[in-house]
Design an enzyme around this catalytic site. Sequence first.
Site, PDB file in Angstrom:
ATOM      1  CG  HIS A  47      25.333  27.915  72.153  1.00 53.87           C
ATOM      2  ND1 HIS A  47      25.319  28.581  70.953  1.00 53.87           N
ATOM      3  CD2 HIS A  47      26.383  28.414  72.849  1.00 53.87           C
ATOM      4  CE1 HIS A  47      26.334  29.442  70.922  1.00 53.87           C
ATOM      5  NE2 HIS A  47      26.990  29.348  72.054  1.00 53.87           N
ATOM      6  CD  GLU A 133      28.681  28.063  62.057  1.00 56.15           C
ATOM      7  OE1 GLU A 133      27.801  27.514  62.760  1.00 56.15           O
ATOM      8  OE2 GLU A 133      28.661  28.068  60.820  1.00 56.15           O
ATOM      9  CB  SER A 230      20.778  27.178  70.797  1.00 54.55           C
ATOM     10  OG  SER A 230      20.483  26.367  69.687  1.00 54.55           O
TER      11      SER A 230
END
Length: 323
Positions: A47, A133, A230
């Site tokens: 990211h 994720e 991020s």
Amino acid sequence: MTAKPPLDILLCAPRGFCAGVVRAIDAVEKALALHGAPVFVRHEIVHNKYVVESLKRKGAVFVAELSEVPDASRPVIFSAHGVPKSVPAQAQARNLFHIDATCPLVTKVHREAEVHHKRGRHILLVGHAGHPEVIGTMGQLPDGAITLIETLDDVAMLTPPEGRDLAYVTQTTLSVDDTREIVQALQARFPALIAPHKEDICYATTNRQEAVKRVAPLVDGLIVVGSPNSSNSQRLREVAERAGCPVSRLVLRTDEIDWSLFGAIRRLGITAGASAPEVLVEEIIDAFAERYEVTVETVSTADESVFFPLPRELREPTPTAAE
Ligand code: SF4
């Protein structure tokens, strides 16, 4: 010419690239070196726009989905955040030459979840909805096998399936303190809850948060170099605020510095998220050096020597892409 005011910069260490990010970027560069351009990359490899743009200039082509890869003979790399099982399955069905750059510490969480599932346990994933994720971890198992827990309210509202043991795993880039609170609340409600053998929040996330906790109470403001998408960078900004720093901001490049906040300070903390390259930290220091007489001191709370080897396909030259 008027003299510049003094500014002490405290540089948090460790900061910036972690072993998983270095491996993912190296994977794209090695694939380009071995196979030439273009190399396709599913999602942002890490990211950070600066990293993505520089890889684009070298011949990487970023796609949202595998259906956008027009040529099955070209390599396709999966990002460090991990992917649902359906993605490699889709790649195999199309006979795409795919390389998985998922961080080994994310893969560890995937394997834990699989083991719990095999043993008949229902899994609670502590994490943030929509983060790649989390999508990747939930996608390791059939729908309904994992319940996402984002907040303490989610813990209070949870009604797990009856008669099943419960286990939890977490996203790797969470706030250590928030996660501890959520896990304690889960354990209070479900005393038999099975925990990971070893913490899922990774070493890099933990170490960067520790360094910020040390520096934040000592400075008038703190800059986290990183991208808004991020997760670990966002957490660093929050950690700084909670540790007593009056102003903390996440900035990607120097043009995002709000000088109405950082234009009249005496001490500044700087850190960088795990996907932010050091060159961007240097740019930020240079921007402050134009306005202040700067002295820089590093405040280190841990040494890091973690290294992950490249994905197997990239360790030795592969003669033809489709083999
Ligand atoms: S932040 Fe942690 S889990 Fe994520 S890529 Fe880096 S080392 Fe791996």
